[in-house]
Design a protein around this motif. Structure first.
Motif, PDB file in Angstrom:
ATOM      1  N   TRP A 176       0.854  -1.187   0.000  1.00  0.00           N
ATOM      2  CA  TRP A 176       0.000   0.000   0.000  1.00  0.00           C
ATOM      3  C   TRP A 176       0.889   1.235   0.000  1.00  0.00           C
ATOM      4  CZ3 TRP A 176      -5.024   0.474  -0.925  1.00  0.00           C
ATOM      5  CH2 TRP A 176      -5.842  -0.653  -0.768  1.00  0.00           C
ATOM      6  N   TYR A 177       0.517   2.186  -0.880  1.00  0.00           N
ATOM      7  CA  TYR A 177       1.223   3.451  -0.964  1.00  0.00           C
ATOM      8  C   TYR A 177       0.238   4.588  -0.692  1.00  0.00           C
ATOM      9  CZ  TYR A 177       5.347   1.391  -3.220  1.00  0.00           C
ATOM     10  OH  TYR A 177       6.476   0.676  -3.494  1.00  0.00           O
ATOM     11  N   LYS A 178       0.774   5.659  -0.137  1.00  0.00           N
ATOM     12  CA  LYS A 178       0.020   6.893   0.091  1.00  0.00           C
ATOM     13  C   LYS A 178       0.656   7.984  -0.756  1.00  0.00           C
ATOM     14  CE  LYS A 178      -0.782  10.305   3.786  1.00  0.00           C
ATOM     15  NZ  LYS A 178      -0.471  10.635   5.207  1.00  0.00           N
ATOM     16  N   GLN A 179      -0.172   8.704  -1.506  1.00  0.00           N
ATOM     17  CA  GLN A 179       0.362   9.791  -2.320  1.00  0.00           C
ATOM     18  C   GLN A 179      -0.383  11.079  -2.025  1.00  0.00           C
ATOM     19  OE1 GLN A 179       0.271   9.281  -6.629  1.00  0.00           O
ATOM     20  NE2 GLN A 179       2.062  10.590  -6.865  1.00  0.00           N
ATOM     21  N   GLU A 180       0.358  12.054  -1.501  1.00  0.00           N
ATOM     22  CA  GLU A 180      -0.187  13.379  -1.248  1.00  0.00           C
ATOM     23  C   GLU A 180       0.034  14.248  -2.476  1.00  0.00           C
ATOM     24  OE1 GLU A 180       0.349  14.417   3.272  1.00  0.00           O
ATOM     25  OE2 GLU A 180       2.138  13.375   2.569  1.00  0.00           O
TER      26      GLU A 180
ATOM     27  N   LYS B 223      -5.466   1.813  -9.566  1.00  0.00           N
ATOM     28  CA  LYS B 223      -5.861   3.172  -9.942  1.00  0.00           C
ATOM     29  C   LYS B 223      -5.876   4.161  -8.795  1.00  0.00           C
ATOM     30  CE  LYS B 223      -8.575   2.336 -14.125  1.00  0.00           C
ATOM     31  NZ  LYS B 223      -8.348   0.892 -14.271  1.00  0.00           N
ATOM     32  N   GLY B 224      -6.045   3.763  -7.568  1.00  0.00           N
ATOM     33  CA  GLY B 224      -6.027   4.682  -6.453  1.00  0.00           C
ATOM     34  C   GLY B 224      -7.397   5.020  -5.897  1.00  0.00           C
ATOM     35  N   THR B 225      -7.458   5.259  -4.603  1.00  0.00           N
ATOM     36  CA  THR B 225      -8.656   5.735  -3.908  1.00  0.00           C
ATOM     37  C   THR B 225      -8.300   7.009  -3.173  1.00  0.00           C
ATOM     38  OG1 THR B 225      -9.626   3.540  -3.571  1.00  0.00           O
ATOM     39  CG2 THR B 225     -10.293   5.268  -2.043  1.00  0.00           C
ATOM     40  N   ARG B 226      -9.103   8.056  -3.429  1.00  0.00           N
ATOM     41  CA  ARG B 226      -8.860   9.315  -2.733  1.00  0.00           C
ATOM     42  C   ARG B 226      -9.604   9.286  -1.409  1.00  0.00           C
ATOM     43  NH1 ARG B 226      -6.786  14.013  -3.865  1.00  0.00           N
ATOM     44  NH2 ARG B 226      -6.562  13.506  -6.068  1.00  0.00           N
TER      45      ARG B 226
ATOM     46  N   GLN C  13      -6.908  10.673  10.743  1.00  0.00           N
ATOM     47  CA  GLN C  13      -6.515  12.044  11.038  1.00  0.00           C
ATOM     48  C   GLN C  13      -6.506  12.881   9.760  1.00  0.00           C
ATOM     49  OE1 GLN C  13      -2.615  11.516  12.666  1.00  0.00           O
ATOM     50  NE2 GLN C  13      -3.318  10.360  14.447  1.00  0.00           N
ATOM     51  N   PRO C  14      -6.586  14.201   9.882  1.00  0.00           N
ATOM     52  CA  PRO C  14      -6.538  15.053   8.677  1.00  0.00           C
ATOM     53  C   PRO C  14      -5.322  14.779   7.794  1.00  0.00           C
ATOM     54  CG  PRO C  14      -7.200  16.343  10.568  1.00  0.00           C
ATOM     55  CD  PRO C  14      -6.818  14.980  11.103  1.00  0.00           C
ATOM     56  N   GLY C  15      -4.209  14.429   8.418  1.00  0.00           N
ATOM     57  CA  GLY C  15      -2.999  14.142   7.648  1.00  0.00           C
ATOM     58  C   GLY C  15      -3.076  12.861   6.829  1.00  0.00           C
ATOM     59  N   ASP C  16      -4.128  12.105   7.025  1.00  0.00           N
ATOM     60  CA  ASP C  16      -4.306  10.868   6.238  1.00  0.00           C
ATOM     61  C   ASP C  16      -4.933  11.154   4.882  1.00  0.00           C
ATOM     62  OD1 ASP C  16      -5.234   9.091   9.257  1.00  0.00           O
ATOM     63  OD2 ASP C  16      -3.258   9.264   8.296  1.00  0.00           O
ATOM     64  N   SER C  17      -5.379  12.395   4.662  1.00  0.00           N
ATOM     65  CA  SER C  17      -5.968  12.747   3.363  1.00  0.00           C
ATOM     66  C   SER C  17      -4.930  12.575   2.265  1.00  0.00           C
ATOM     67  CB  SER C  17      -6.442  14.208   3.378  1.00  0.00           C
ATOM     68  OG  SER C  17      -7.573  14.360   4.189  1.00  0.00           O
ATOM     69  N   ALA C  18      -5.258  11.747   1.302  1.00  0.00           N
ATOM     70  CA  ALA C  18      -4.317  11.447   0.220  1.00  0.00           C
ATOM     71  C   ALA C  18      -4.995  10.470  -0.735  1.00  0.00           C
ATOM     72  CB  ALA C  18      -3.038  10.822   0.771  1.00  0.00           C
ATOM     73  N   VAL C  19      -4.273  10.110  -1.762  1.00  0.00           N
ATOM     74  CA  VAL C  19      -4.703   9.013  -2.635  1.00  0.00           C
ATOM     75  C   VAL C  19      -3.927   7.773  -2.224  1.00  0.00           C
ATOM     76  CG1 VAL C  19      -4.834   8.135  -4.999  1.00  0.00           C
ATOM     77  CG2 VAL C  19      -5.241  10.565  -4.535  1.00  0.00           C
ATOM     78  N   TYR C  20      -4.627   6.687  -2.064  1.00  0.00           N
ATOM     79  CA  TYR C  20      -4.013   5.437  -1.635  1.00  0.00           C
ATOM     80  C   TYR C  20      -4.030   4.443  -2.794  1.00  0.00           C
ATOM     81  CZ  TYR C  20      -4.032   7.248   3.064  1.00  0.00           C
ATOM     82  OH  TYR C  20      -3.780   8.014   4.175  1.00  0.00           O
ATOM     83  N   PHE C  21      -2.872   3.866  -3.057  1.00  0.00           N
ATOM     84  CA  PHE C  21      -2.729   2.878  -4.117  1.00  0.00           C
ATOM     85  C   PHE C  21      -2.353   1.530  -3.524  1.00  0.00           C
ATOM     86  CE2 PHE C  21      -2.856   5.521  -7.857  1.00  0.00           C
ATOM     87  CZ  PHE C  21      -2.362   6.742  -7.453  1.00  0.00           C
TER      88      PHE C  21
END
Lengths: 112, 111
Positions: B35-39, B103-106, B81-89
């Motif tokens: 799992w990746y997080k992309q801000e 494709k990612g989930t926002r 948390q608010p800092g978790d806002s991102a697209v997750y792949f």
């Protein structure tokens, strides 16, 4: 420890012009990747290097794209000539021995 | 074509609640999953991975579950948390060290 460095961060060019992206991986990381990321999509692998050897370039459009990693450290990715459809973010990543790839911030290319 | 995908393009979660992001894959030969997080404006950031012979792995506030029977992967984020806002792949790692991204989930965090 510095992360993966990419430059430039943004590039705007006209179609048919050449463009080059540069990547400096994390020190000691032998594996380097170039990815293309379109808006709303996941990254797609273009090429993978093990030291200076390109071990997987099957997804690299070789008619216009080229890459090199001289001395097995820094790498450049070039497009010549650029087309409108090449507009995307170009990501560089590096990896040591674990599964974890470390990504740079990317270069956002806009082709007009 | 892609062998990894996500069920939802966008997920909205109340701050403090748990988030669950789902992923389906089709390649039975995957060696591991990540799992990746992309801000915004940044490259993907590794969160957690799981080998194909495991069904659960926990990290700091995150848990990844792997169900090989139905080829399903999920990422659970505790106390969002608010800092978790991102697209997750989600991505699958193949034995030749190739990684294929979905494709990612926002993830939107609601106050």
């Amino acid at each position: 420890e510095a992360g993966v460095v990419q430059s430039p961060r943004y590039k705007i060019i006209e179609k048919k012009q050449p463009v080059a992206f540069w990547c400096n991986p994390i020190s000691g990381h032998n594996t380097l990747y170039w990815y293309l990321q379109n808006l709303g999509q996941g990254p797609e692998l273009l090429i993978r290097y093990e030291n200076e050897e390109a071990v997987d370039d099957s997804q690299l459009p070789k008619d216009r794209f080229s890459a090199e990693r001289l001395k097995g450290v820094d790498s450049t990715l070039k497009i010549q000539p650029a087309e409108l459809g090449d507009s995307a973010v170009y990501l560089c990543a590096s990896r040591s021995n674990s599964n974890e790839q470390f990504f740079g911030p990317g270069t956002r290319l806009t082709v007009l | 074509g892609e062998s990894v995908g996500l069920h939802l393009p966008t997920l909205s979660v109340q701050e403090g609640d748990n988030s669950i992001i789902n992923c389906a894959y089709s390649n039975s030969a995957s060696d591991y999953f990540i799992w990746y997080k992309q801000e915004s404006g940044k490259g993907p950031q590794f969160i957690i991975d799981i080998r194909s012979n495991m069904d659960k792995r926990q990290g700091q506030r995150v848990t990844v579950l792997l169900n090989k029977t139905v080829k399903h992967l999920s990422l659970q984020i505790a106390a969002t948390q608010p800092g978790d806002s991102a697209v997750y792949f989600c991505a699958e790692g193949l034995r030749d060290d190739k990684i294929i991204f979905g494709k990612g989930t926002r993830l939107h965090i609601l106050p």
